[in-house]
Design a protein around this motif. Structure first.
Motif, PDB file in Angstrom:
ATOM      1  N   ALA A   1       0.826  -1.206   0.000  1.00  0.00           N
ATOM      2  CA  ALA A   1       0.000   0.000   0.000  1.00  0.00           C
ATOM      3  C   ALA A   1       0.864   1.261   0.000  1.00  0.00           C
ATOM      4  CB  ALA A   1      -0.933  -0.010   1.211  1.00  0.00           C
ATOM      5  N   ASP A   2       1.936   1.242   0.753  1.00  0.00           N
ATOM      6  CA  ASP A   2       2.843   2.400   0.754  1.00  0.00           C
ATOM      7  C   ASP A   2       3.420   2.643  -0.636  1.00  0.00           C
ATOM      8  OD1 ASP A   2       2.375   2.787   3.450  1.00  0.00           O
ATOM      9  OD2 ASP A   2       4.231   1.802   4.097  1.00  0.00           O
ATOM     10  N   HIS A   3       3.735   1.556  -1.325  1.00  0.00           N
ATOM     11  CA  HIS A   3       4.229   1.681  -2.696  1.00  0.00           C
ATOM     12  C   HIS A   3       3.161   2.323  -3.596  1.00  0.00           C
ATOM     13  CE1 HIS A   3       5.505   0.564  -6.746  1.00  0.00           C
ATOM     14  NE2 HIS A   3       4.356  -0.080  -6.881  1.00  0.00           N
ATOM     15  N   LEU A   4       1.911   1.905  -3.458  1.00  0.00           N
ATOM     16  CA  LEU A   4       0.842   2.480  -4.269  1.00  0.00           C
ATOM     17  C   LEU A   4       0.650   3.953  -3.951  1.00  0.00           C
ATOM     18  CD1 LEU A   4      -1.831  -0.374  -4.232  1.00  0.00           C
ATOM     19  CD2 LEU A   4      -0.313   0.248  -6.103  1.00  0.00           C
ATOM     20  N   VAL A   5       0.692   4.305  -2.671  1.00  0.00           N
ATOM     21  CA  VAL A   5       0.552   5.707  -2.274  1.00  0.00           C
ATOM     22  C   VAL A   5       1.659   6.553  -2.889  1.00  0.00           C
ATOM     23  CG1 VAL A   5       0.730   7.275  -0.296  1.00  0.00           C
ATOM     24  CG2 VAL A   5      -0.727   5.241  -0.145  1.00  0.00           C
TER      25      VAL A   5
ATOM     26  N   THR B   1       3.121   5.994  -5.652  1.00  0.00           N
ATOM     27  CA  THR B   1       3.128   5.887  -7.116  1.00  0.00           C
ATOM     28  C   THR B   1       1.928   6.551  -7.768  1.00  0.00           C
ATOM     29  OG1 THR B   1       4.278   3.759  -6.881  1.00  0.00           O
ATOM     30  CG2 THR B   1       3.324   4.256  -9.041  1.00  0.00           C
ATOM     31  N   PHE B   2       0.747   6.484  -7.146  1.00  0.00           N
ATOM     32  CA  PHE B   2      -0.488   6.933  -7.794  1.00  0.00           C
ATOM     33  C   PHE B   2      -1.143   8.065  -7.011  1.00  0.00           C
ATOM     34  CE2 PHE B   2       0.187   2.651  -9.303  1.00  0.00           C
ATOM     35  CZ  PHE B   2      -0.110   2.752 -10.655  1.00  0.00           C
TER      36      PHE B   2
ATOM     37  N   ARG C   1       0.752  12.476  -8.702  1.00  0.00           N
ATOM     38  CA  ARG C   1       1.710  11.446  -9.097  1.00  0.00           C
ATOM     39  C   ARG C   1       1.179  10.809 -10.385  1.00  0.00           C
ATOM     40  NH1 ARG C   1       1.266  12.013  -3.864  1.00  0.00           N
ATOM     41  NH2 ARG C   1      -0.503  10.614  -3.627  1.00  0.00           N
ATOM     42  N   ARG C   2       1.244   9.510 -10.523  1.00  0.00           N
ATOM     43  CA  ARG C   2       0.707   8.909 -11.750  1.00  0.00           C
ATOM     44  C   ARG C   2      -0.816   8.910 -11.681  1.00  0.00           C
ATOM     45  NH1 ARG C   2       2.325   3.430 -15.077  1.00  0.00           N
ATOM     46  NH2 ARG C   2       0.369   3.259 -16.247  1.00  0.00           N
ATOM     47  N   HIS C   3      -1.424   9.512 -12.681  1.00  0.00           N
ATOM     48  CA  HIS C   3      -2.882   9.654 -12.728  1.00  0.00           C
ATOM     49  C   HIS C   3      -3.451   8.477 -13.519  1.00  0.00           C
ATOM     50  CE1 HIS C   3      -6.774  11.476 -12.691  1.00  0.00           C
ATOM     51  NE2 HIS C   3      -6.776  11.748 -13.985  1.00  0.00           N
ATOM     52  N   ASP C   4      -3.898   7.434 -12.798  1.00  0.00           N
ATOM     53  CA  ASP C   4      -4.336   6.221 -13.486  1.00  0.00           C
ATOM     54  C   ASP C   4      -5.150   5.346 -12.532  1.00  0.00           C
ATOM     55  OD1 ASP C   4      -4.548   4.621 -15.740  1.00  0.00           O
ATOM     56  OD2 ASP C   4      -2.379   4.594 -16.092  1.00  0.00           O
ATOM     57  N   VAL C   5      -5.915   4.423 -13.097  1.00  0.00           N
ATOM     58  CA  VAL C   5      -6.691   3.469 -12.300  1.00  0.00           C
ATOM     59  C   VAL C   5      -6.552   2.085 -12.916  1.00  0.00           C
ATOM     60  CG1 VAL C   5      -8.397   5.156 -11.496  1.00  0.00           C
ATOM     61  CG2 VAL C   5      -8.825   3.885 -13.612  1.00  0.00           C
ATOM     62  N   ASP C   6      -6.838   1.079 -12.128  1.00  0.00           N
ATOM     63  CA  ASP C   6      -6.803  -0.307 -12.575  1.00  0.00           C
ATOM     64  C   ASP C   6      -8.079  -0.648 -13.336  1.00  0.00           C
ATOM     65  OD1 ASP C   6      -5.079  -2.902 -11.874  1.00  0.00           O
ATOM     66  OD2 ASP C   6      -7.176  -3.504 -11.870  1.00  0.00           O
ATOM     67  N   GLY C   7      -7.974  -1.576 -14.267  1.00  0.00           N
ATOM     68  CA  GLY C   7      -9.153  -1.981 -15.020  1.00  0.00           C
ATOM     69  C   GLY C   7     -10.187  -2.727 -14.206  1.00  0.00           C
TER      70      GLY C   7
ATOM     71  N   TYR D   1      -9.165   8.798  -4.142  1.00  0.00           N
ATOM     72  CA  TYR D   1      -8.638   9.207  -5.454  1.00  0.00           C
ATOM     73  C   TYR D   1      -9.054   8.220  -6.538  1.00  0.00           C
ATOM     74  CZ  TYR D   1      -5.501   9.264  -9.380  1.00  0.00           C
ATOM     75  OH  TYR D   1      -5.023   9.233 -10.667  1.00  0.00           O
ATOM     76  N   PHE D   2      -8.888   6.921  -6.274  1.00  0.00           N
ATOM     77  CA  PHE D   2      -9.229   5.924  -7.290  1.00  0.00           C
ATOM     78  C   PHE D   2     -10.719   5.971  -7.635  1.00  0.00           C
ATOM     79  CE2 PHE D   2      -5.391   3.174  -5.960  1.00  0.00           C
ATOM     80  CZ  PHE D   2      -4.646   3.610  -7.048  1.00  0.00           C
ATOM     81  N   VAL D   3     -11.579   6.217  -6.649  1.00  0.00           N
ATOM     82  CA  VAL D   3     -13.010   6.335  -6.920  1.00  0.00           C
ATOM     83  C   VAL D   3     -13.285   7.551  -7.793  1.00  0.00           C
ATOM     84  CG1 VAL D   3     -15.264   6.822  -5.864  1.00  0.00           C
ATOM     85  CG2 VAL D   3     -13.760   5.081  -4.865  1.00  0.00           C
TER      86      VAL D   3
END
Length: 590
Positions: free
Chosen positions: A162-166, A168-169, A173-179, A205-207
């Motif tokens: 989770a820390d890595h995701l925080v 990175t996204f 930071r990287r503006h993206d979501v998972d499929g 953010y992902f929502v």
């Protein structure tokens, strides 16, 4: 002990889950076979399918990876199932098995926290790589392990991930979501367990990032990925059914923890539209084999229903979160319909064979042309094995979905023989539900003050709501609820073209099906009878119908004869071999 959904003290929750232990009845039997047969078989299945070897290869072992890109998620769902099952019986063997699998997972993690055994180029194809999806299931499993066993080994792995995701996204930071959504639920639950608010913020953010054309940036059509319309602007569910309800459940978690009433109102609108126009009578979700998707309004073909078992899991989870947020009985009604019908049909009575797809009609001689086809009967595993461990973790944690509490007392929503612990209050529930409508709640422990006991009156009674009794209770006192359980004939909405003019048989929370014939036209539904010798003990409904078939050789006109048969609960079909089956029955014209 907290279950899989545990809102924080500051969450905008009307009600909060309390600990319950199912002690018998239909749901208790389903839990028993899940715990004795299914969950212990998980590591062997994961070994033979290659899931664990993939992780070992990611850690440096030689070999070739096998299976779909989301293979890691099956490992995490099994780990979650094992943790919740351990809370029920405390099996040392299961705990040791869980620790061994956890060590395989931990060894595959990169130094910066990234963890995925199947992806060679990180985040290069987020629509299809399922990297966040796998991470979300990892987080849910880690929370279950910490809450259910006290072991924090997997939680440490999940926190690093989770820390890595925080890092990175995010917006800056990287503006993206998972499929494939699910990381939203995982991040919120990890926030609830650890108190690290960055996880909640990333989930939010992902929502909010979804619905703004990110999938189109990869050259993908956005509807399938729930990326066509921002979540707060959606008025219905669309696209891949599991993705859609997982996203909605994660958004409900965000709304609960942030007090975002606008987001919650949007989710309520979507849920109501789904239940009114895109849900099968069984609670099944997803009308199309094509892309495993919701269809248009009232596009609910019985024989081509997809109604994936995982979608039922997601639907129950979404309904439960909405119930916690609002206290509205309609969400408990929806969860019950999905649980007793669309979900339970996904697993055999033996607990070890599964349906991926749950149709409402199987024709005679149906050809099993595809791995997921129900014409095979239930299967022990699938090449895409998302459903079996999903069933395992849901059944293992089912006690967490029975009851809630608030400062005024305790609310019971789903009925099974059980014990309920809510702080100073201890209750025992005695019932033969869903076969009989009597529910008796006995007070075992009580504070020396007034408090309210609320029991759900299901909407199928015609008088839905909660029956409440507020008083100063004494140990040993009982509170009874008697629910009438006549056989009901439910008429199909005329806008559902495939079953126009048909009826479904229901009794209590159960939808019924007729096996062994595809040609029955219903004349009348008669008495209900409990059959302890049939399908592990079920209540059947006597039907009188007209059996219509093609003309026999040498006979002019179609074949017709009056026949008697017994309808069985839909969840129990295909446990005596694969036979023709239908839920929606044409009315006989007599």
């Amino acid at each position: 002990m907290a279950g899989p959904i545990a809102p924080t003290a500051n969450a905008a929750a009307r009600w909060r889950p309390v600990a319950a232990r199912i002690t018998g009845g239909l749901l208790g039997e389903r839990q028993r076979v899940n715990g004795e047969a299914a969950v212990p078989s998980g590591p062997k299945r994961l070994e033979s399918a290659g899931n664990l070897d993939n992780l070992r290869i990611a850690a440096g072992a030689p070999g070739d990876r096998r299976g779909p890109v989301f293979m890691d998620s099956d490992v995490y769902k099994w780990l979650e199932a094992a943790a919740w099952e351990y809370t029920r019986h405390g099996s040392p063997a299961l705990l040791e098995s869980q620790r061994q699998v956890t060590s395989v997972v931990a060894a595959a993690q990169h130094d910066d926290g990234y963890l995925n055994s199947m992806v060679e180029r990180r985040y290069a194809d987020l629509p299809w790589s399922h990297e966040h999806y796998c991470a979300g299931h990892l987080m849910q499993a880690a929370v279950a392990q910490a809450r259910g066993t006290g072991d924090r080994a997997l939680l440490d792995v999940a926190v690093r991930c989770a820390d890595h995701l925080v890092a990175t996204f995010g917006t800056d930071r990287r503006h993206d979501v998972d499929g494939h959504p699910v990381v939203e639920m995982g991040l919120v639950e990890l926030f609830r367990e650890t108190g690290t608010r960055a996880y909640l913020e990333l989930a939010k953010y992902f929502v909010d990032a979804r619905g703004h054309g990110l999938m189109e940036g990869y050259g993908q059509e956005p509807t399938y990925f729930s990326d066509r319309v921002p979540v707060r602007e959606q008025t219905t569910v669309e696209g891949h059914a599991v993705r859609a309800v997982y996203l909605a459940a994660g958004a409900a978690d965000v709304a609960l923890e942030t007090g975002d009433t606008g987001l919650l109102d949007a989710l309520a609108t979507q849920f109501d539209h789904m239940m009114a126009t895109k849900t099968y009578v069984t609670g099944g979700l997803g009308a199309r084999w094509d892309r495993e998707a919701f269809g248009d309004e009232f596009e609910l073909p019985a024989d081509r229903a997809y109604a994936e078992t995982c979608a039922a899991v997601g639907g129950i989870g979404w309904a439960w979160r909405m119930l916690l947020a609002t206290g509205d009985v309609r969400y408990a009604d929806a969860a019950e319909r999905m649980l007793f019908n669309g979900f339970l049909a996904g697993v055999s009575l033996s607990g070890t064979e599964y349906f991926y797809v749950n149709p409402l009609h199987l024709r005679p001689g149906a050809h099993p042309d595809e791995n997921r086809s129900p014409a095979h009967g239930r299967r022990g595993w699938f090449s895409c094995a998302c459903c079996p461990p999903n069933v395992m973790r849901t059944l293992a944690s089912l006690g967490s979905y029975l009851a809630t509490a608030d400062p005024d007392g305790v609310q019971i929503h789903l009925y099974a023989p059980s014990t309920i612990e809510a702080g100073e209050i201890g209750l025992e529930v005695e019932t033969a539900y869903p076969w009989k409508g009597r529910v008796r709640v006995r007070v075992v422990r009580t504070p020396d003050r007034e408090w309210t006991l609320a029991l759900r009156v299901p909407g199928w009674t015609g008088a839905g709501g909660y029956r409440r009794e507020r008083r100063r209770w004494e140990p040993g006192e009982t509170f009874d609820l008697d629910l009438p359980m006549p056989v009901r004939l439910t008429t199909a909405d005329d806008r559902v073209d495939a079953v126009r003019g048909c009826v479904a048989v229901e009794r209590g929370p159960l939808v019924y099906a007729v096996e062994g014939t595809d040609t029955l036209h219903l004349i009348d539904a008669g008495a209900a009878e409990f059959r302890p010798d049939l399908l592990g003990g079920v209540t059947t409904v006597a039907l009188t119908g007209e059996d219509r078939g093609p003309a026999a050789p040498g006979v002019t006109g179609p074949y017709r004869s009056t026949t008697q048969t017994a309808a069985i609960p839909y969840f129990a079909w295909a446990n005596r071999g694969v036979q023709p089956m239908r839920v929606w029955l044409p009315r006989a014209r007599i």
